[in-house]
Scaffold this active site. Sequence first.
Site, PDB file in Angstrom:
ATOM      1  CB  VAL A 199      -0.920   0.018   1.234  1.00 60.68           C
ATOM      2  CG1 VAL A 199      -1.815   1.261   1.215  1.00 60.68           C
ATOM      3  CG2 VAL A 199      -1.764  -1.247   1.296  1.00 60.68           C
ATOM      4  CB  CYS A 200       1.044   4.225   0.348  1.00 60.07           C
ATOM      5  SG  CYS A 200       1.514   5.967   0.292  1.00 60.07           S
ATOM      6  CB  THR A 201       5.880   4.765   0.183  1.00 64.20           C
ATOM      7  OG1 THR A 201       5.491   4.868   1.556  1.00 64.20           O
ATOM      8  CG2 THR A 201       5.579   6.080  -0.531  1.00 64.20           C
TER       9      THR A 201
END
Length: 319
Positions: free
Chosen positions: A104-106
């Site tokens: 998720v995300c970075t």
Amino acid sequence: MAQRTVLAVLFDGVQSLDVTGPVEVFAGAELLSPGTYRIRTASPDGAPVRTTSGLTLVPDESLDGVSDPHTLLVPGGPGSLDPDPRLVDWVREHGPRAVRLVSVCTGAAVLAAAGLLDGRRATTHWAHCDRLAREHPAVEIDPDPVYVRDGHIATSAGVTAGIDLALALVEEDLGRDAALAIARHLVVFLRRPGNQAQFSALLEAQIAHREPLRDVQRFITERPDADLTVEALAARARLSPRHFARAFRDETGMTPGRYVDRVRLEHARRLLEDTTDGIEEISRTSGYGTPEAMRRAFVKALGTPPAEYRRRFRPATTP
């Protein structure tokens, strides 16, 4: 149906919503269909971690003590951009053995540091796509989609995109009705298509420094159905077309044509999501002129025509 273990890894500097968003989706599925998911959390040494918002998350155990999960979830946050070597080593060893490896995300930066994204297509938060591509040239970074699936690995964009991806995984496991029930409970869209654009033209572009160019940006946003050719916009800014095009690109980071395309697409998306207006009316008010022109723009940018976009993305009105 065999129970699936979902393991979310924790570390200092994690973004709390990257953890809690997907976890709430899987927890909702477990409430709906008991015995479907077993949710666990673990940190490198089993100690509590501090999130970016100041919350403290207490893991169930240390990474050394867990068995290989069905779904391994790696969240993002500043702590994922310079990750703990113990976390990277553990993900490198255990990630390939998970049935589904999800970031998720970075969190994608952890997967990339472990070498698990080499030769694969992936995404991350739009603000970090350039950095990830620069630091990991063997990874094919796509900055646009909400999430990308490549084999058993799925990477998602920033923060709430993790909820979209988790809903898609639940739909894959339990069917559309289950995912819809969870989405209604969480008061979110059933799920955005994976190739839905991450962000709006207004977020992507910079605000121009000079007032005449800012006025042009406002005009485009307020009147996507107007004549928005370079010549017409240049006249509004009282500049020659060549000077205007160069100044607009220099100050906003994109050409006038691209900015207009993004604004019109965003305008049409919002009408499809939030109104019952017909496709023909939306194509006219969004500046496309005809439904066919709008269809071509949607397929090119999002990989799906307007009618299918509305079906998949418009939130349910039933309580």
